[in-house]
Design a protein around this motif. Structure first.
Motif, short mmCIF file in Angstrom:
data_model
loop_
_atom_site.label_atom_id
_atom_site.label_comp_id
_atom_site.label_asym_id
_atom_site.label_seq_id
_atom_site.Cartn_x
_atom_site.Cartn_y
_atom_site.Cartn_z
N UNK A 59 0.82 -1.22 0.00
CA UNK A 59 0.00 0.00 0.00
C UNK A 59 0.85 1.26 0.00
N UNK A 60 2.10 1.14 -0.38
CA UNK A 60 2.96 2.32 -0.41
C UNK A 60 4.28 2.03 -1.07
N UNK A 61 5.17 3.02 -1.04
CA UNK A 61 6.49 2.89 -1.65
C UNK A 61 7.56 2.98 -0.57
N UNK A 63 11.06 4.20 0.66
CA UNK A 63 12.05 5.24 0.39
C UNK A 63 13.12 5.19 1.47
N UNK A 64 14.23 4.53 1.15
CA UNK A 64 15.36 4.42 2.07
C UNK A 64 14.93 3.84 3.42
N UNK A 65 14.23 2.72 3.36
CA UNK A 65 13.82 2.01 4.57
C UNK A 65 12.59 2.57 5.24
N UNK A 66 11.96 3.59 4.67
CA UNK A 66 10.76 4.20 5.24
C UNK A 66 9.62 4.07 4.25
N UNK A 67 8.47 3.64 4.75
CA UNK A 67 7.31 3.48 3.89
C UNK A 67 6.58 4.82 3.71
N UNK A 68 6.35 5.18 2.46
CA UNK A 68 5.52 6.34 2.13
C UNK A 68 4.17 5.78 1.71
N UNK A 69 3.20 5.87 2.61
CA UNK A 69 1.90 5.22 2.38
C UNK A 69 1.07 5.99 1.37
N UNK A 70 0.35 5.24 0.54
CA UNK A 70 -0.51 5.88 -0.46
C UNK A 70 -1.81 6.35 0.20
N UNK A 71 -2.35 7.43 -0.31
CA UNK A 71 -3.64 7.93 0.18
C UNK A 71 -4.74 7.12 -0.46
N UNK A 72 -5.74 6.77 0.31
CA UNK A 72 -6.86 5.98 -0.20
C UNK A 72 -8.17 6.59 0.27
N UNK A 73 -9.23 6.17 -0.34
CA UNK A 73 -10.57 6.63 0.04
C UNK A 73 -11.44 5.40 0.22
N UNK A 74 -12.05 5.15 1.39
CA UNK A 74 -12.09 6.07 2.51
C UNK A 74 -10.84 5.99 3.37
N UNK A 75 -10.48 7.10 4.00
CA UNK A 75 -9.41 7.10 4.99
C UNK A 75 -8.03 7.04 4.39
N UNK A 81 4.76 0.33 8.33
CA UNK A 81 4.74 -0.42 7.08
C UNK A 81 3.39 -0.33 6.39
N UNK A 82 2.71 0.80 6.60
CA UNK A 82 1.40 1.05 5.96
C UNK A 82 0.40 -0.06 6.27
N UNK A 83 0.50 -0.60 7.48
CA UNK A 83 -0.35 -1.73 7.84
C UNK A 83 -1.49 -1.33 8.77
N UNK A 84 -1.68 -0.04 8.96
CA UNK A 84 -2.77 0.43 9.84
C UNK A 84 -3.82 1.18 9.04
N UNK A 85 -5.08 0.91 9.37
CA UNK A 85 -6.19 1.63 8.74
C UNK A 85 -7.37 1.58 9.68
N UNK A 86 -7.96 2.73 9.95
CA UNK A 86 -9.01 2.80 10.96
C UNK A 86 -10.38 2.39 10.45
N UNK A 87 -10.51 2.10 9.12
CA UNK A 87 -11.85 1.69 8.67
C UNK A 87 -12.23 0.33 9.24
N UNK A 88 -11.24 -0.48 9.63
CA UNK A 88 -11.57 -1.79 10.18
C UNK A 88 -12.25 -1.69 11.53
N UNK A 89 -12.22 -0.50 12.13
CA UNK A 89 -12.91 -0.31 13.41
C UNK A 89 -14.35 0.12 13.23
N UNK A 90 -14.76 0.38 11.99
CA UNK A 90 -16.15 0.80 11.74
C UNK A 90 -17.06 -0.40 11.84
N UNK A 91 -18.21 -0.23 12.52
CA UNK A 91 -19.16 -1.31 12.71
C UNK A 91 -20.31 -1.17 11.72
N UNK A 92 -21.25 -2.14 11.78
CA UNK A 92 -22.36 -2.16 10.82
C UNK A 92 -23.20 -0.89 10.88
N UNK A 93 -23.18 -0.18 12.02
CA UNK A 93 -23.97 1.05 12.13
C UNK A 93 -23.17 2.27 11.68
#
Length: 486
Positions: A59-61, A63-75, A81-93
């Protein structure tokens, strides 16, 4: 106390994101000297690689050992290592951690007194056991869909693999259907799974979000627009400017819906009772993009009217319609003013215009009028002491009004979802809103498939948005006759 928790729920995630950004900046400043990376290419990639071997989680590139995460929608993805995303905390409501905590790299940190992967469970419970169990029943009356346990009116879904694939208010959703077969990731890592369906981030498409589009969403939608202005004629999905038409033919040999924008629907060439046979246009014409071109000697929308008939097409249809908008009430074939009722040999469909359908008196299990009445031309005549469309309600009641209303309340405390009245612990949905159904009047039967204006094609019952077909019929709209005679 509530204000402190609210401030915490806002500040902590912002602090974590800021901290991650600072860490990345520091690491990059240390790893670079004079703008030149001091790491080797292999060493740089190793620092960006996740345990499963992906660079920046795909989900990113790097750059010298540092991940530059790509912007996505939503969030936005974040983390070392671009492995975090808060949409997984959204519930059915649609709420993050049910508004009872904050999200930390896809994990809910719950407020005091709450627990669960979505902060959905309260540690202290004041509900009676019976009330709790009633709140955990799905529309079919099964507690937690037999895929979880009930705790204080909420379902705790069984997830032995710790992947949280069984979800939903009643554990009715199996998100394993969202797993990418090749990578094993949910929605390919490019979307969120809700009840077995992937909702992809911008630029990604496909059932498992496996395809990336190289044109803008606007351009994609423009290419998929049909002559009537609808995207894929409302009969398909638009993927990168191309329409994938819903192929409703179960054989898969030929799609009844086709065309560049799914504008051709050949189902309209088939009679209501014999849809999905090869007998297009009643066997007396050729179907061209949903319109019948009749052979000589035949006329009508589906070439059902012989010109040798002494009646005109209009007179023939009028005699077959009776009080319905459809000839033979959509349950038979009209020819020269006379109806032949279908399915063949079924004595439950009778009448001059096939107006009596005694199948309407049966419930999902096939019981007639709930066992407390008899059927007369498709309507239940109930025994004394019983009432309802299917004689399912008993007039006498041994529950107090308070006890009755407790059972009729939904988990959010609304009586019969605000769409009906309560009688002896059972919800009676408003009759004027014919589409409202379900144990708590929570279902919308307008979501059931229909054809030629008939819900479930008149060959089944709509059960909470899904068609339950009678014996001899199948298909999403109960449109396919399994018999061999026509």
């Amino acid at each position: 106390m509530h204000t402190e928790a609210l401030v915490q729920s806002i500040l902590v995630p912002l602090f974590l994101i800021l901290l991650t950004t600072v860490e990345d900046t520091l690491l990059q400043s240390v790893s670079q000297v004079g703008g030149v990376c001091k790491f080797s290419s292999e060493s740089s990639l190793r620092r960006c690689r996740t345990p499963d071997g992906k660079i920046c989680s795909g989900r990113g590139k790097c750059d010298c050992g540092v991940c530059i995460c790509e912007a996505t929608d939503p969030g936005k993805f974040y983390g070392p290592r671009c492995d975090c995303h808060d949409w997984v905390c959204s519930t059915y409501n649609g709420k993050t951690c049910n508004d009872r905590g904050y999200c930390d790299c896809g994990m809910c940190e719950c407020d005091e007194g709450w627990f669960g992967d979505a902060c959905q469970f309260q540690e202290e419970c004041n509900l009676p056991s019976r009330k709790s169990k009633e709140l955990c029943k799905n529309p079919e009356g099964v507690v937690c869909s037999n895929k979880g346990t009930c705790h204080c009116g909420s379902c705790m879904c069984n997830n032995k693999d710790n992947r949280g694939l069984v979800t939903g208010r009643f554990c009715e959703c199996d998100d394993s259907e969202c797993l990418d077969e090749d990578t094993g990731e949910v929605c390919g890592g490019h979307g969120q799974c809700y009840c077995g369906n992937c909702y992809c981030a911008a630029g990604w498409h496909g059932d498992k979000c496996e395809f990336q589009c190289d044109i803008s969403p606007w351009e994609s939608k423009r290419r998929c627009k049909a002559p009537d202005g609808k995207t894929c004629s409302n009969r398909g999905t638009c993927v990168c400017g191309e329409c994938n038409c819903h192929d409703v033919d179960p054989s898969g040999d030929w799609g009844d819906i086709h065309g560049n924008t799914c504008e051709c629907d050949e189902r309209t060439c088939l009679a209501t009772y014999d849809r999905y046979t090869d007998d297009y246009c009643t066997g007396h014409g050729q179907c061209n993009c949903g319109t019948c071109d009749c052979k000589e000697g035949w006329a009508g929308k589906k070439c059902e009217h012989p010109l040798s008939c002494s009646l005109s097409l209009e007179s023939s249809m009028k005699k077959c319609q009776g009080t319905s908008n459809l000839p033979c009430f959509g349950r038979g074939q009209c020819q020269c003013g006379k109806c032949t009722c279908y399915p063949p040999g079924d004595s439950r469909v009778t009448g001059k215009n096939c107006e009596c359908d005694d199948r309407q008196c049966e419930n999902i299990s096939g019981e007639i009028c709930g066992g407390y009445g008899y059927c007369s031309c498709g309507r239940c005549i109930c025994e004394e002491g019983w009432f309802g469309k299917l004689c399912q309600f008993q007039r006498s009641c041994d529950l107090s009004e308070v006890q009755s209303k407790e059972i009729c309340e939904t988990s959010d405390g609304v009586m019969c979802s605000g769409k009906g009245s309560c009688h002896c612990g059972q919800c009676i949905c408003r009759p004027q809103d014919w589409w409202v159904s379900g144990e708590y009047c929570e279902c919308d039967d307008r979501e059931c498939d229909k054809h030629d204006g008939l819900i479930c094609t008149g060959n089944g019952l709509c059960n909470c948005g899904n068609c339950e077909c009678w014996d001899g019929w199948m298909g999403n709209a109960c449109e396919i006759w399994e018999g061999t005679e026509y």
